[in-house]
Write a protein that holds these residues in place. Structure first.
Motif, PDB file in Angstrom:
ATOM      1  N   HIS A  43       0.827  -1.203   0.000  1.00 24.48           N
ATOM      2  CA  HIS A  43       0.000   0.000   0.000  1.00 24.48           C
ATOM      3  C   HIS A  43       0.865   1.260   0.000  1.00 24.48           C
ATOM      4  O   HIS A  43       0.507   2.264  -0.640  1.00 24.48           O
ATOM      5  CB  HIS A  43      -0.936  -0.004   1.211  1.00 24.48           C
ATOM      6  CG  HIS A  43      -2.144  -0.875   1.049  1.00 24.48           C
ATOM      7  ND1 HIS A  43      -3.158  -0.583   0.153  1.00 24.48           N
ATOM      8  CD2 HIS A  43      -2.499  -2.041   1.653  1.00 24.48           C
ATOM      9  CE1 HIS A  43      -4.086  -1.530   0.222  1.00 24.48           C
ATOM     10  NE2 HIS A  43      -3.708  -2.425   1.122  1.00 24.48           N
ATOM     11  N   ALA A  44       1.993   1.217   0.696  1.00 29.61           N
ATOM     12  CA  ALA A  44       2.894   2.374   0.729  1.00 29.61           C
ATOM     13  C   ALA A  44       3.488   2.633  -0.657  1.00 29.61           C
ATOM     14  O   ALA A  44       3.638   3.791  -1.085  1.00 29.61           O
ATOM     15  CB  ALA A  44       4.001   2.150   1.755  1.00 29.61           C
ATOM     16  N   ARG A  45       3.836   1.558  -1.359  1.00 26.25           N
ATOM     17  CA  ARG A  45       4.336   1.722  -2.729  1.00 26.25           C
ATOM     18  C   ARG A  45       3.264   2.344  -3.621  1.00 26.25           C
ATOM     19  O   ARG A  45       3.526   3.253  -4.407  1.00 26.25           O
ATOM     20  CB  ARG A  45       4.757   0.364  -3.296  1.00 26.25           C
ATOM     21  CG  ARG A  45       5.964  -0.301  -2.635  1.00 26.25           C
ATOM     22  CD  ARG A  45       6.236  -1.614  -3.343  1.00 26.25           C
ATOM     23  NE  ARG A  45       7.264  -2.425  -2.722  1.00 26.25           N
ATOM     24  CZ  ARG A  45       7.141  -3.730  -2.488  1.00 26.25           C
ATOM     25  NH1 ARG A  45       6.017  -4.363  -2.820  1.00 26.25           N
ATOM     26  NH2 ARG A  45       8.127  -4.418  -1.938  1.00 26.25           N
ATOM     27  N   LEU A  46       2.032   1.830  -3.487  1.00 26.17           N
ATOM     28  CA  LEU A  46       0.938   2.336  -4.311  1.00 26.17           C
ATOM     29  C   LEU A  46       0.634   3.797  -4.009  1.00 26.17           C
ATOM     30  O   LEU A  46       0.302   4.568  -4.919  1.00 26.17           O
ATOM     31  CB  LEU A  46      -0.325   1.502  -4.075  1.00 26.17           C
ATOM     32  CG  LEU A  46      -0.516   0.235  -4.903  1.00 26.17           C
ATOM     33  CD1 LEU A  46      -1.864  -0.392  -4.587  1.00 26.17           C
ATOM     34  CD2 LEU A  46      -0.405   0.528  -6.393  1.00 26.17           C
ATOM     35  N   ALA A  47       0.746   4.172  -2.735  1.00 23.94           N
ATOM     36  CA  ALA A  47       0.447   5.551  -2.348  1.00 23.94           C
ATOM     37  C   ALA A  47       1.349   6.530  -3.087  1.00 23.94           C
ATOM     38  O   ALA A  47       0.925   7.634  -3.453  1.00 23.94           O
ATOM     39  CB  ALA A  47       0.599   5.712  -0.837  1.00 23.94           C
ATOM     40  N   ARG A  48       2.596   6.144  -3.305  1.00 22.71           N
ATOM     41  CA  ARG A  48       3.529   7.008  -4.044  1.00 22.71           C
ATOM     42  C   ARG A  48       3.072   7.209  -5.484  1.00 22.71           C
ATOM     43  O   ARG A  48       3.261   8.273  -6.076  1.00 22.71           O
ATOM     44  CB  ARG A  48       4.933   6.380  -4.032  1.00 22.71           C
ATOM     45  CG  ARG A  48       5.528   6.215  -2.654  1.00 22.71           C
ATOM     46  CD  ARG A  48       6.782   5.357  -2.703  1.00 22.71           C
ATOM     47  NE  ARG A  48       7.897   6.069  -3.330  1.00 22.71           N
ATOM     48  CZ  ARG A  48       8.715   5.544  -4.230  1.00 22.71           C
ATOM     49  NH1 ARG A  48       8.532   4.307  -4.641  1.00 22.71           N
ATOM     50  NH2 ARG A  48       9.726   6.241  -4.718  1.00 22.71           N
ATOM     51  N   LEU A  49       2.471   6.176  -6.070  1.00 25.44           N
ATOM     52  CA  LEU A  49       1.987   6.265  -7.447  1.00 25.44           C
ATOM     53  C   LEU A  49       0.680   7.059  -7.531  1.00 25.44           C
ATOM     54  O   LEU A  49       0.503   7.896  -8.420  1.00 25.44           O
ATOM     55  CB  LEU A  49       1.776   4.868  -8.027  1.00 25.44           C
ATOM     56  CG  LEU A  49       3.020   3.974  -8.116  1.00 25.44           C
ATOM     57  CD1 LEU A  49       2.632   2.573  -8.570  1.00 25.44           C
ATOM     58  CD2 LEU A  49       4.053   4.568  -9.063  1.00 25.44           C
ATOM     59  N   LEU A  50      -0.222   6.784  -6.588  1.00 22.09           N
ATOM     60  CA  LEU A  50      -1.528   7.434  -6.599  1.00 22.09           C
ATOM     61  C   LEU A  50      -1.422   8.934  -6.345  1.00 22.09           C
ATOM     62  O   LEU A  50      -2.319   9.697  -6.709  1.00 22.09           O
ATOM     63  CB  LEU A  50      -2.443   6.781  -5.560  1.00 22.09           C
ATOM     64  CG  LEU A  50      -2.870   5.346  -5.885  1.00 22.09           C
ATOM     65  CD1 LEU A  50      -3.476   4.676  -4.661  1.00 22.09           C
ATOM     66  CD2 LEU A  50      -3.867   5.339  -7.042  1.00 22.09           C
ATOM     67  N   ALA A  51      -0.317   9.349  -5.739  1.00 23.66           N
ATOM     68  CA  ALA A  51      -0.109  10.770  -5.462  1.00 23.66           C
ATOM     69  C   ALA A  51       0.249  11.553  -6.721  1.00 23.66           C
ATOM     70  O   ALA A  51       0.276  12.786  -6.701  1.00 23.66           O
ATOM     71  CB  ALA A  51       0.987  10.943  -4.410  1.00 23.66           C
ATOM     72  N   GLN A  52       0.525  10.844  -7.788  1.00 23.00           N
ATOM     73  CA  GLN A  52       0.924  11.496  -9.035  1.00 23.00           C
ATOM     74  C   GLN A  52      -0.220  11.481 -10.047  1.00 23.00           C
ATOM     75  O   GLN A  52      -1.066  10.597 -10.044  1.00 23.00           O
ATOM     76  CB  GLN A  52       2.134  10.777  -9.649  1.00 23.00           C
ATOM     77  CG  GLN A  52       3.336  10.711  -8.727  1.00 23.00           C
ATOM     78  CD  GLN A  52       4.508  10.030  -9.406  1.00 23.00           C
ATOM     79  OE1 GLN A  52       4.929  10.422 -10.474  1.00 23.00           O
ATOM     80  NE2 GLN A  52       5.039   9.003  -8.756  1.00 23.00           N
ATOM     81  N   GLY A  53      -0.223  12.464 -10.923  1.00 20.38           N
ATOM     82  CA  GLY A  53      -1.183  12.458 -12.010  1.00 20.38           C
ATOM     83  C   GLY A  53      -0.769  11.432 -13.042  1.00 20.38           C
ATOM     84  O   GLY A  53       0.398  11.083 -13.161  1.00 20.38           O
ATOM     85  N   GLY A  54      -1.753  10.927 -13.757  1.00 19.47           N
ATOM     86  CA  GLY A  54      -1.436   9.987 -14.828  1.00 19.47           C
ATOM     87  C   GLY A  54      -1.450   8.532 -14.425  1.00 19.47           C
ATOM     88  O   GLY A  54      -1.194   7.659 -15.255  1.00 19.47           O
ATOM     89  N   TYR A  55      -1.753   8.247 -13.125  1.00 16.11           N
ATOM     90  CA  TYR A  55      -1.782   6.846 -12.690  1.00 16.11           C
ATOM     91  C   TYR A  55      -3.194   6.440 -12.305  1.00 16.11           C
ATOM     92  O   TYR A  55      -3.873   7.135 -11.540  1.00 16.11           O
ATOM     93  CB  TYR A  55      -0.847   6.609 -11.503  1.00 16.11           C
ATOM     94  CG  TYR A  55      -0.860   5.164 -11.035  1.00 16.11           C
ATOM     95  CD1 TYR A  55      -0.160   4.192 -11.731  1.00 16.11           C
ATOM     96  CD2 TYR A  55      -1.610   4.766  -9.926  1.00 16.11           C
ATOM     97  CE1 TYR A  55      -0.190   2.860 -11.341  1.00 16.11           C
ATOM     98  CE2 TYR A  55      -1.647   3.445  -9.529  1.00 16.11           C
ATOM     99  CZ  TYR A  55      -0.932   2.487 -10.234  1.00 16.11           C
ATOM    100  OH  TYR A  55      -0.978   1.181  -9.847  1.00 16.11           O
ATOM    101  N   ARG A  56      -3.628   5.300 -12.813  1.00 15.04           N
ATOM    102  CA  ARG A  56      -4.910   4.715 -12.428  1.00 15.04           C
ATOM    103  C   ARG A  56      -4.652   3.292 -11.947  1.00 15.04           C
ATOM    104  O   ARG A  56      -3.872   2.567 -12.574  1.00 15.04           O
ATOM    105  CB  ARG A  56      -5.879   4.691 -13.605  1.00 15.04           C
ATOM    106  CG  ARG A  56      -6.241   6.066 -14.133  1.00 15.04           C
ATOM    107  CD  ARG A  56      -7.259   5.956 -15.252  1.00 15.04           C
ATOM    108  NE  ARG A  56      -7.553   7.247 -15.835  1.00 15.04           N
ATOM    109  CZ  ARG A  56      -8.436   7.447 -16.806  1.00 15.04           C
ATOM    110  NH1 ARG A  56      -9.110   6.416 -17.296  1.00 15.04           N
ATOM    111  NH2 ARG A  56      -8.653   8.657 -17.292  1.00 15.04           N
TER     112      ARG A  56
END
Length: 336
Positions: A43-56
């Motif tokens: 979940h911590a790894r995903l949070a870094r991605l979800l914080a950026q635009g362009g990721y779904r």
């Protein structure tokens, strides 16, 4: 581009998605968030991605055919990077059906999605484990991989063969990447560097197999990720010089298909790896010396000459630099 990346809550997948986003690609990520290891780290790894635009993100299992069909239909990716797999080489001995469901059936569903939705290029993770009983080093993509020593390696070998058949039958360009002993920040807790670091900091002994005498092409995560993305940008074609009389397993004369090693060319003995870790932690390890584990190979060494020649990249991060970066991340993440 719009890129579908499977396994984005995983170690390598999360790093690959980060690099794609950083260069401006749109990323659709899939992960089933299974509990093979600490889900909070995923979940911590995903949070870094979800914080950026362009990721779904889509939470789904590759073995669920309908879910994967829906992802391809909804998002229509131009290219696909398959990094999702059941991790852990030795876990397969106790849970073989899980491996086949994820690594074989799941991969079939990825291939079908690429076939039916006109995907321009599929890049997928294989492993240096496919070299198995082969002792002709450095390991070359042009050499034999007919004797895998674990079910994990066998499933990855199956992926390579399945990809070739789809590249031939349906014209889906496929590139397989054989990763060599990947390590670094945000790594898996079941891997040696993570286990060693935790134990040393807690004053507990570490288990050192083969008495620490085997060598590995330890490859830092940033080197792996750079190789993956560069390979994505190079769509394979049919090899006009290929001969069925002397078939080269790394290329194909009947399909847009390619295999590459991604690994550090300088293998390091495990005892040296541990020594570097001790220096970074400022503590000595208590070592429990044990024989080589079943399924392990004594040594690995990557030949990346094809990667250099065709993709224009060579892994360069030394273990001294890579382990230091991992330790810095570990101390910050866990507050120790």
């Amino acid at each position: 581009m719009k890129v579908l990346v499977t396994g984005t809550a995983g170690f390598i997948g999360s790093h690959v998605a980060q690099l794609l986003l950083a260069r401006g690609d749109e990323v659709v990520g899939i992960d089933n968030l299974n509990d093979y290891y600490d889900v909070s780290l995923k979940h911590a790894r995903l949070a870094r991605l979800l914080a950026q635009g362009g990721y779904r993100h889509v939470q789904a299992d590759l073995a669920d055919r309908e879910s994967l069909d829906d992802v391809f239909s909804t998002y229509k990716p131009q290219r696909v990077i398959n990094l999702a797999a059941q991790a852990g080489v030795r876990y397969a001995a106790e849970n073989p059906h899980v491996y086949v469901a994820s690594n074989v059936t799941g991969f079939l569903h990825v291939l079908e999605g690429c076939r039916h939705h006109g995907v321009e290029h599929l890049v997928y993770a294989s492993t240096s484990s496919v070299y198995g009983a082969n002792t002709n080093m450095p390991f070359s993509e042009h050499g034999s991989t007919e004797h895998p020593l674990t079910l994990y390696a066998a499933t990855k070998k199956a992926n390579e063969m399945m990809a070739h058949s789809y590249a031939h039958l349906y014209g889906v360009p496929c590139t397989g990447l054989r990763f060599f002993t990947v390590y670094g920040p945000w790594g898996r807790p079941d891997m040696a560097l993570f286990l060693f670091t935790k134990a040393i900091l807690e004053g507990k002994p570490i288990r050192v197999f083969n008495h620490g005498r085997h060598k590995r092409s330890f490859t830092y995560i940033d080197d792996i990720v750079e190789g993956v993305v560069r390979a994505l940008d190079r769509v394979p074609t049919v090899d006009a010089g290929w001969s069925g009389a002397k078939p080269d397993p790394a290329t194909s004369g009947v399909a847009p298909y390619r295999l590459y090693n991604i690994g550090n060319e300088q293998p390091v003995e495990l005892l040296r790896y541990i020594e570097v870790l001790e220096q970074c932690l400022g503590r000595k390890a208590q070592m429990e010396m044990l024989p080589l584990q079943a399924g392990d190979v004594p040594d690995t060494e990557a030949d990346v000459s094809d990667l250099v020649a065709n993709v224009g990249y060579r892994p360069v991060v030394s273990v001294e630099e890579g382990v230091a970066r991992f330790v810095a991340w570990y101390r910050e993440y866990y507050g120790v």
